[in-house]
Design an enzyme around this catalytic site. Structure first.
Site, short mmCIF file in Angstrom:
data_model
loop_
_atom_site.label_atom_id
_atom_site.label_comp_id
_atom_site.label_asym_id
_atom_site.label_seq_id
_atom_site.Cartn_x
_atom_site.Cartn_y
_atom_site.Cartn_z
N SER A 1 37.95 31.36 43.70
CA SER A 1 37.52 31.77 45.04
C SER A 1 37.47 30.53 45.92
O SER A 1 37.35 29.41 45.40
CB SER A 1 36.11 32.37 44.95
OG SER A 1 35.55 32.54 46.23
N TYR B 1 26.72 33.60 41.98
CA TYR B 1 28.16 33.83 42.15
C TYR B 1 28.92 32.51 42.26
O TYR B 1 29.93 32.29 41.58
CB TYR B 1 28.38 34.68 43.40
CG TYR B 1 29.83 34.96 43.70
CD1 TYR B 1 30.52 35.96 43.03
CD2 TYR B 1 30.54 34.22 44.65
CE1 TYR B 1 31.85 36.23 43.29
CE2 TYR B 1 31.87 34.48 44.92
CZ TYR B 1 32.52 35.48 44.25
OH TYR B 1 33.85 35.74 44.49
N1 NAD Z 1 37.16 40.07 47.94
C1 NAD Z 1 37.23 38.78 48.18
O1 NAD Z 1 37.40 38.34 49.32
C2 NAD Z 1 37.11 37.80 47.06
C3 NAD Z 1 37.04 36.45 47.39
C4 NAD Z 1 37.00 35.52 46.37
C5 NAD Z 1 37.03 35.94 45.05
N2 NAD Z 1 37.09 37.26 44.74
C6 NAD Z 1 37.11 37.67 43.32
O2 NAD Z 1 38.03 38.70 43.09
C7 NAD Z 1 37.61 39.47 41.96
C8 NAD Z 1 37.66 40.95 42.32
O3 NAD Z 1 36.69 41.21 43.33
P1 NAD Z 1 36.86 42.34 44.43
O4 NAD Z 1 36.51 41.72 45.72
O5 NAD Z 1 38.15 43.05 44.27
O6 NAD Z 1 35.63 43.28 44.00
P2 NAD Z 1 35.47 44.86 43.80
O7 NAD Z 1 34.00 45.07 43.69
O8 NAD Z 1 36.22 45.64 44.84
O9 NAD Z 1 36.15 45.11 42.39
C9 NAD Z 1 35.63 44.62 41.19
C10 NAD Z 1 35.99 45.55 40.04
O10 NAD Z 1 35.45 44.98 38.82
C11 NAD Z 1 34.87 46.03 38.07
N3 NAD Z 1 33.84 45.51 37.16
C12 NAD Z 1 32.56 45.15 37.46
N4 NAD Z 1 31.92 44.79 36.34
C13 NAD Z 1 32.80 44.91 35.32
C14 NAD Z 1 32.74 44.67 33.93
N5 NAD Z 1 31.59 44.28 33.34
N6 NAD Z 1 33.85 44.87 33.18
C15 NAD Z 1 34.97 45.31 33.74
N7 NAD Z 1 35.10 45.57 35.06
C16 NAD Z 1 34.02 45.36 35.84
C17 NAD Z 1 34.30 47.00 39.09
O11 NAD Z 1 34.10 48.29 38.54
C18 NAD Z 1 35.38 46.96 40.17
O12 NAD Z 1 36.37 47.94 39.92
C19 NAD Z 1 36.22 38.96 41.59
O13 NAD Z 1 36.31 38.07 40.49
C20 NAD Z 1 35.78 38.23 42.84
O14 NAD Z 1 34.86 37.22 42.58
C21 NAD Z 1 37.11 38.20 45.72
#
Ligand code: NAD
Length: 284
Positions: A147, A160
């Site tokens: 991230s 986080y």
């Molecule tokens: N959205 C952003 O701008 C952003 C920025 C930086 C990093 N990220 C990273 O991207 C990744 C995805 O995040 P997102 O924004 O798509 O979030 P999101 O909440 O839309 O999706 C996350 C998914 O992970 C699943 N999940 C949660 N706990 C779980 C577990 N114990 N085992 C398996 N699956 C599990 C959830 O059910 C969900 O489907 C994360 O690692 C997040 O830190 C996202």
């Protein structure tokens, strides 16, 4: 043929947390590139929805319920995927949760969930899959979800941020391990800037201190209003992974800004610098 199609078409992809957000976007993109996608998530119904979307677009996919916070579930997944398909070309360790609240107010269970899902989930994804990938003798690509938060500080998102700094460091060391062992496994740190997903939804705040809800809502609104389109970001991620890049960005200008601040912070050894957004949220 475009490089990403050239590299990935016909291979097997495994994506964790692929029922929503970036994981779902990457799974759909992998399907569109001609991969067989193993869509995994703790939420079985959400994984099934991603599978349905991939199939509706003419792709191949299957759903598996996997909780990445339990190392044995990742072992079981790796065993099942190799028994069924004999190879994995693309592994995306994506599942992650946000955690909002002051360090001393976040309950133990929520701290453990943050560390077990965001960090241990990535480590054990690699530990479970890599020996089997090596044994298959095939070239492979591993993307770990880092991230822009991996380069900075954000008060009241400490749990986080800690996990993202760690995933970044883990990915850097893993890259070098592959180089030392001369393995044909390409490691990438996938660095989303801000993409429109469900990570700050109110439901995700279960187990956080009650006073975290305003911060969560402010971040949710910012992401909704300014977040990047998921499909475009996920297309860029797989394009850069196919080029064997270690640094993989959705919004390179956001990464550059975060890295520039980090470099200055370290070179000048100033105290931590308060992000503008943290001041705004605290003032609300
Ligand atoms: N959205 C952003 O701008 C952003 C920025 C930086 C990093 N990220 C990273 O991207 C990744 C995805 O995040 P997102 O924004 O798509 O979030 P999101 O909440 O839309 O999706 C996350 C998914 O992970 C699943 N999940 C949660 N706990 C779980 C577990 N114990 N085992 C398996 N699956 C599990 C959830 O059910 C969900 O489907 C994360 O690692 C997040 O830190 C996202």
């Amino acid at each position: 043929m475009a490089l990403d199609k050239d590299v990935f078409a016909g291979g097997v992809a495994v994506v964790t947390g692929a029922g929503s957000g970036i994981g779902a976007g990457l799974a759909r993109r992998a399907g569109a590139l001609g991969m067989t996608v193993v869509v995994t998530d703790i939420n079985e119904a959400a994984a099934a929805e991603t599978v349905a979307a991939i199939k509706a677009a003419g792709g191949k996919a299957e759903a598996e319920k996997v909780d990445v916070s339990i190392p044995e579930e990742l072992d079981r997944l790796a065993e099942l995927v190799f028994a069924r398909h004999g190879e994995v070309r693309l592994l995306i360790n994506n599942a992650g949760i946000e955690t909002v609240g002051y360090t001393w107010e976040v309950p133990t269970a929520r701290w453990e969930a943050a560390l077990n899902i965001n960090l241990h989930g990535v480590i054990h994804g690699v530990r479970a899959f890599v020996p089997r990938i090596i044994a298959s003798g095939q070239e492979a690509w591993i993307g770990n979800l880092s991230s822009v938060g991996a380069f900075g500080q954000m008060p009241a998102q400490t749990a986080y941020i800690v996990t993202k700094h760690a995933v970044q460091a883990f990915s850097e060391c893993l890259y070098l391990e592959m180089e030392l062992k001369k393995l044909p496994i390409h490691v990438s740190a996938i660095i989303p800037g801000m993409m429109r997903t469900n990570i700050f939804n109110a439901e995700g705040g279960e187990g956080e201190p009650a006073n975290a809800s305003g911060h969560r809502r402010a971040m949710f609104e910012m992401m909704r209003d300014y977040g990047m389109d998921l499909d475009e970001g996920c297309r860029l991620f797989l394009e850069q992974m196919a080029e064997n890049r270690f640094w993989v960005h959705s919004q390179p200008e956001m990464s550059e800004q975060a890295l520039g601040s980090r470099i200055r912070f370290m070179q000048e050894q100033t105290p931590p610098v308060m992000p503008d957004i943290a001041r705004q949220i605290a003032a609300d």
